[in-house]
Design an enzyme around this catalytic site. Structure first.
Site, PDB file in Angstrom:
ATOM      1  N   LYS A   1      14.876  26.131  23.704  1.00 33.10           N
ATOM      2  CA  LYS A   1      15.980  25.705  24.579  1.00 33.10           C
ATOM      3  C   LYS A   1      16.023  24.184  24.742  1.00 33.10           C
ATOM      4  CE  LYS A   1      13.523  26.326  28.993  1.00 33.10           C
ATOM      5  NZ  LYS A   1      13.550  24.942  29.448  1.00 33.10           N
ATOM      6  N   THR A   2      14.869  23.532  24.855  1.00 34.23           N
ATOM      7  CA  THR A   2      14.870  22.078  24.995  1.00 34.23           C
ATOM      8  C   THR A   2      15.407  21.424  23.729  1.00 34.23           C
ATOM      9  OG1 THR A   2      12.958  22.222  26.478  1.00 34.23           O
ATOM     10  CG2 THR A   2      13.453  20.063  25.539  1.00 34.23           C
TER      11      THR A   2
ATOM     12  N   GLN B   1      13.787  35.719  32.719  1.00 31.13           N
ATOM     13  CA  GLN B   1      12.736  34.870  33.289  1.00 31.13           C
ATOM     14  C   GLN B   1      13.096  34.372  34.683  1.00 31.13           C
ATOM     15  OE1 GLN B   1      10.436  32.276  30.415  1.00 31.13           O
ATOM     16  NE2 GLN B   1      12.271  32.587  29.172  1.00 31.13           N
TER      17      GLN B   1
ATOM     18  N   ARG C   1       3.731  33.868  27.272  1.00 34.64           N
ATOM     19  CA  ARG C   1       3.011  32.583  27.249  1.00 34.64           C
ATOM     20  C   ARG C   1       2.077  32.523  26.040  1.00 34.64           C
ATOM     21  NH1 ARG C   1       6.483  30.296  29.039  1.00 34.64           N
ATOM     22  NH2 ARG C   1       7.486  32.321  28.886  1.00 34.64           N
TER      23      ARG C   1
ATOM     24  N   ASP D   1      19.361  22.892  32.802  1.00 30.75           N
ATOM     25  CA  ASP D   1      18.231  23.671  32.300  1.00 30.75           C
ATOM     26  C   ASP D   1      17.809  24.705  33.342  1.00 30.75           C
ATOM     27  OD1 ASP D   1      16.176  24.458  30.637  1.00 30.75           O
ATOM     28  OD2 ASP D   1      14.846  22.799  31.188  1.00 30.75           O
ATOM     29  N   GLU D   2      17.299  25.849  32.882  1.00 30.58           N
ATOM     30  CA  GLU D   2      16.764  26.898  33.765  1.00 30.58           C
ATOM     31  C   GLU D   2      17.789  27.311  34.818  1.00 30.58           C
ATOM     32  OE1 GLU D   2      14.160  28.202  32.766  1.00 30.58           O
ATOM     33  OE2 GLU D   2      12.563  26.794  32.241  1.00 30.58           O
TER      34      GLU D   2
END
Length: 677
Positions: free
Chosen positions: A33-34, A246, A615, A215-216
């Site tokens: 995503k970044t 998430q 993770r 973002d997020e």
């Protein structure tokens, strides 16, 4: 295809190219995503959008710093320095510094931290009970995050406790106005008020940003969502990046409902799912997909990877917490013997209190570790002392900062003097700092007390003058060093500690803080709105932004240590080898005896499990307890329903006999190792 486009997969490239209207990028865990956000920034720049008209909003300073650095690599330092890359709160500060006067704020208002808020609430509620004030704090914050002002909160109060909290909220807000101060929730709510009530300023900010990237987005609360809408207007030139799977922060006001609102509020919303995972093996992703499949889906997606199947996810059953910790040590030692580094390992758990037994086992085995989410650098008493001084330079009406600074170190100004000063200030409706220079103060306080107050006032004014003109890192370092010597702060620390080593550790923190400010004055001030990269700033300019900083990004990120972390704190991070500890009913999903898990909470706990699973890059170990501690007792424990939902292949889980022998030897060594002296 350009090199820019070749760095992206087809779904990522579609997300980057869509710039004409609203876009929702459903970025699954580890899907880059970044990378999409940064490449979209570059695409906008190459399309002719000026860098200062692009805003990228994140939730943490660390994420903002990473995003800016990656933009610098792709677009160059000049363009990257002009981008607006910051947190929601830093953007709020910027808006209020520029236009806060429209809603009654002076440009140099103060930002109160959690302790300051708690002190004001105790005062507003007339109590010394910190626990009660903390409950008020959570209730009031919840109301603010839902967009309720004091009148709406009073109307929404559903029981006697909430009605008391609403009255305290009213008095608390009166004090904030008097002190020209805001809390963290206000950094979102007040900019929204600004845009809603002033059409000219709303038009100004909508024109200022040609495109906004968030973002997020699944972590936004109701007020942040409304602020986003007010910033982008009806045209909706924005890109929201997030993952409904998430969304794990419902307990602090984040609402997944915002993802449902986007297609309703923006009919032309383009939804693009990123499903290719660049982090984990196929076996780990299968387990993650199986777990999250039990939740209702807002948007369908299935993670996949080109990394191959990898090792199967393994489940282990442990007798109790101590046995589990020993198994964790053995797992780490066995893997490290095969070439892994300490930093490749993470043990993740549901609640902070679970860290202790792992810390004890790691210390016995002399394995270096750190506990993620421990005390923030800025939460240390010595750093809060110095921040109070700097806040007072910025805003003389900041009474909480005045009270902390005047006592750090003590300078012959006692409680009685401060009480008299406070009464005098309240009578004349001025701040404590303004009151100490009033001509009539000598009639209210003894001459010696007034002299001590005047000396403190002159010290603050002199420091403010020098801080305004101390520009650049060397000038800042010289000024701050001289100031600390003038007030005798090092001696103050040693006088306040029984053990010299503790005082020395605190003084080392102070020196690190000085160095940090000096570097920011030299131009290292990117992610928090304190300036542009490369710009020399004054100490006073840096002081204006200190209250919105939560951590020092440079501290310890590359340390070769095992990480112990809660699942919440692990979000956004990754490790080659991950152990999920105590995956048991009552812990994950978490449930108190008198508080059964509702369907909504179960879904969020399942998303938390999904975050934990994703993770891991190479191997994942899932541990369940047979018995666990509840208070002083040990009770039978059931494996979490989430383990069954992972649908682990029982044959694949079977441990290789050679690996089992290696593990047992390591476990025996861990149990018998002497404690370090």
């Amino acid at each position: 295809m350009t090199a820019h486009a070749a760095a992206l997969n087809p779904a990522q490239w579609r997300a980057v190219r869509h710039t004409d209207g609203p876009c929702l990028v459903l970025a699954g865990a580890g899907s880059g995503k970044t990378r999409v956000i940064v490449h979209k920034i570059v695409h906008l720049l190459r399309s002719g959008v000026a860098p200062e008209r692009i805003a990228a909003i994140t939730f943490t300073n660390k994420a903002a710093a990473e995003m800016r650095e990656r933009a610098r690599e792709l677009a160059g330092p000049r363009a990257a320095s002009a981008l607006v890359v910051c947190t929601f709160h830093a953007l709020g500060v910027r808006m209020l510094r520029e236009h806060g006067q429209a809603i009654g704020l002076k440009p140099r208002f103060s930002i109160l931290d959690s302790d300051d808020v708690l002190a004001l609430l105790r005062d507003a509620g007339g109590t010394t009970d910190a626990a009660l004030a903390r409950r008020w704090q959570w209730t009031i914050s919840g109301w603010k995050n839902a967009g309720l002002d004091t009148d709406a909160a009073a109307a929404a109060a559903g029981n006697d406790d909430e009605r008391v909290a609403a009255r305290v909220m009213q008095r608390y807000h009166e004090r904030l106005a008097a002190y020209q101060a805001v809390d963290f929730d206000d950094l979102i709510g007040l900019p929204l008020k600004l845009l809603r009530e002033h059409a000219d300023l709303r038009a100004h900010w909508q024109q200022r940003f040609a495109h906004v990237l968030i973002d997020e987005v699944q972590d936004t609360n109701a007020v942040q969502y409304e602020l986003l809408k007010a910033l982008v207007g009806a045209a909706g030139r924005f890109t929201a990046v997030g993952d409904d799977d998430q969304s794990i922060y419902g307990w602090r006001g984040a609402t997944i409902e915002n993802l449902k609102r986007l297609p309703r509020d923006y009919a032309t919303l383009q939804v693009i799912a990123l499903e290719q995972n660049y982090r984990s093996t196929g076996a780990i992703l299968r387990a993650a997909n199986h777990v999250i499949a039990a939740n209702p889906k807002l948007y369908a997606k299935t993670l996949w990877s080109e990394h191959g199947d990898g090792e199967p996810v393994k489940r282990i059953d442990c007798d109790n917490e101590e046995h589990e910790a020993d198994r964790a040590v053995a797992w780490v030692q066995a893997r490290r013997g095969a070439g892994a580094h300490w930093r490749d390992f993470a043990v993740l758990y549901r609640a902070n209190h679970q860290a202790k037994v792992f810390e004890q086992a790691l210390r016995r085995a002399q394995i270096p570790y750190r506990v993620s989410g421990g005390q923030s650098f800025f939460d240390r008493a010595e750093i809060k002392d110095l921040c109070a001084w700097l806040r007072l330079l910025v805003n003389h009406s900041d009474d909480p900062a005045f009270l902390r600074a005047v006592a750090s170190p003590k300078r012959g100004i006692g409680h009685q003097t401060l009480t008299g000063l406070a009464e005098f200030a309240a009578r004349w409706k001025v701040s404590l700092f303004e009151a100490l220079f009033a001509d009539s103060l000598h009639a209210a306080l003894p001459r010696k007390a007034v002299q001590a107050l005047h000396e403190f006032g002159r010290t603050v004014n002199d420091l403010e003058f020098r801080a305004r003109h101390a520009q650049g890192s060397e000038a800042a370092r010289a000024l701050l060093g001289q100031w600390l010597r003038d007030i005798g702060y090092e001696q103050h620390l040693f006088d306040g500690e029984d053990q010299a080593r503790l005082a020395q550790a605190r003084w080392t923190n102070v020196l690190e803080f000085v160095d940090w400010i000096a570097r920011r004055c030299g131009g290292d001030a990117a992610a928090d709105g304190s300036g542009q990269v490369g710009d020399a700033a004054s100490v006073l300019q840096v002081a204006q932004t200190i209250s919105i900083l939560h951590s020092i990004a440079e501290r310890g990120d590359d340390a070769d240590v095992v990480t112990l972390s809660t699942l919440h704190a692990a979000k956004g991070l990754e490790w080659p080898h991950v152990m999920l500890a105590a995956v048991n009913e009552g812990l994950l999903p978490f449930a108190a005896e008198a508080d059964p898990v509702t369907a909504q909470r179960l879904e969020e706990e399942r998303r938390l499990m999904y975050v934990g699973v994703t993770r891991a890059r190479q191997t994942l170990l899932v541990s369940a307890l047979k018995r666990r501690k509840r208070g002083r007792d040990a009770v039978a424990a059931l494996p979490s329903r989430f383990i069954a939902e992972m649908k682990l292949d029982q044959v694949q889980q079977r441990e290789d006999p050679r690996e089992r022998l290696k593990r047992l030897r390591a476990e025996l060594a861990a149990r018998s190792a002497p404690a370090p002296t």
